[in-house]
Design a protein around this motif. Structure first.
Motif, short mmCIF file in Angstrom:
data_model
loop_
_atom_site.label_atom_id
_atom_site.label_comp_id
_atom_site.label_asym_id
_atom_site.label_seq_id
_atom_site.Cartn_x
_atom_site.Cartn_y
_atom_site.Cartn_z
N ASP A 143 -7.08 -1.45 -5.42
CA ASP A 143 -6.47 0.07 -4.95
C ASP A 143 -5.37 -0.52 -3.97
OD1 ASP A 143 -5.52 2.38 -4.46
OD2 ASP A 143 -7.55 2.95 -3.75
N ILE A 144 -4.23 -0.82 -4.29
CA ILE A 144 -3.32 -1.37 -3.12
C ILE A 144 -2.90 -0.35 -2.04
CG2 ILE A 144 -1.13 -2.48 -2.75
CD1 ILE A 144 -1.45 -3.87 -5.48
N ASN A 145 -2.48 0.74 -2.63
CA ASN A 145 -2.09 1.96 -1.77
C ASN A 145 -3.24 2.67 -1.28
OD1 ASN A 145 -2.64 3.42 -3.88
ND2 ASN A 145 -0.68 4.46 -4.13
N LYS A 146 -4.49 2.17 -1.67
CA LYS A 146 -5.73 2.89 -0.98
C LYS A 146 -5.97 4.18 -1.25
CE LYS A 146 -6.46 -1.40 0.71
NZ LYS A 146 -6.70 -2.14 -0.35
N ASP A 147 -5.41 4.79 -2.36
CA ASP A 147 -5.57 6.25 -2.72
C ASP A 147 -6.81 6.69 -3.50
OD1 ASP A 147 -4.70 5.32 -5.06
OD2 ASP A 147 -3.06 6.66 -5.29
N TYR A 149 -7.35 5.34 -6.72
CA TYR A 149 -7.15 5.20 -8.03
C TYR A 149 -6.19 3.81 -8.08
CZ TYR A 149 -7.51 10.25 -7.93
OH TYR A 149 -7.95 11.68 -7.79
N ILE A 150 -6.64 3.03 -9.18
CA ILE A 150 -6.06 1.94 -9.58
C ILE A 150 -5.08 2.21 -10.53
CG2 ILE A 150 -5.97 -0.40 -10.73
CD1 ILE A 150 -8.89 -0.70 -9.57
N GLU A 154 -0.29 -1.17 -9.71
CA GLU A 154 -1.09 -1.68 -8.93
C GLU A 154 -1.88 -3.21 -9.63
OE1 GLU A 154 -2.55 1.42 -5.66
OE2 GLU A 154 -3.37 1.65 -7.55
#
Ligand SMILES: [Ca+2]
Ligand SMILES: [Ca+2]
Length: 224
Positions: A143-147, A149-150, A154
């Motif tokens: 979850d690269i942007n850490k929101d 959700y994948i 991503e």
């Protein structure tokens, strides 16, 4: 998907020889000396806290600390140093992008550097954590942007980064559509409600159904 999570176990295997050097048991007396000087005397509460919060005992923490200070005398690892250390394990590929994602997963407070505490926390989960903890950690990595959700972008970035890291010797006949196939297969398996994103619950559920993934997670255990 198995190949993606499987990569983590591959990393564990590839990192072993270096780990033996990093955390080798030579100079045990100096381990204690260094630790006394650097942690116990200056921050007497630090080791107690880490022992309580991690799945390592005091002796193991001392060995880990010795290795960490050996590689990073300043006591913190910035992203550039992390990339340099990590890239040594993948001489045939370009590990810098994957190392960037890993760095962010280790740096859980997003402070821009990995402290010994961050390092121990991550290792404790990856080596001694419960299955759910390991899967949570892996989810956070993807979850690269850490929101929470994948999404497909991503997962595409992660898969590309893994291919780059492995290099052309591992994937000699890599076709351009292979990444897309890999990502599509990931979402086919993981995105249970077909809304285009994978949640932590979906990820954990899907991984637990997959024997290959479960086996690769178990490989983390007892390597130190
Ligand atoms: Ca995300
Ligand atoms: Ca979903």
């Amino acid at each position: 998907m198995g190949a993606v999570v499987g990569t983590l176990s591959l990393q564990t295997r590839q990192r072993r020889p270096s780990r033996a050097t990093m955390f080798g048991s030579s100079n045990n007396d100096r381990v204690c000396d260094d630790l006394e000087l650097s942690v116990v005397c200056h921050r007497p509460e630090a080791l107690d806290l880490l022992e309580a919060q991690s799945n390592f005992n005091r002796k193991e923490l001392q060995v880990l600390y010795r290795g960490f200070k050996n590689e990073c005398p300043s006591g913190v690892v910035n992203e550039e140093t992390f990339k340099q250390i990590y890239s040594q394990f993948f001489p045939h590929g370009d590990a810098s992008t994957y190392a960037h994602y890993l760095f962010n997963a280790f740096d859980s407070s997003q402070s821009g550097s990995i402290k010994f505490e961050d390092f121990v926390t991550a290792l404790s989960i990856l080596l001694r954590g419960t299955t759910t903890e390991k899967l949570q950690w892996t989810f956070n990595l993807y979850d690269i942007n850490k929101d929470g959700y994948i999404n497909k972008e991503e997962m595409t970035d992660i898969v590309k980064a893994i291919y780059d890291m492995m290099g052309r010797f591992t994937y000699p006949a890599l076709k351009t559509d292979t990444t897309k196939q890999h990502v599509d297969a990931f979402f086919q398996k993981m995105d249970k409600n077909r809304d285009g994103v994978v949640t932590l619950d979906e990820f954990i559920l899907s991984c637990q159904e997959d024997e290959n993934i479960m086996r690769s997670l178990q490989l983390f255990e007892n390597v130190i």
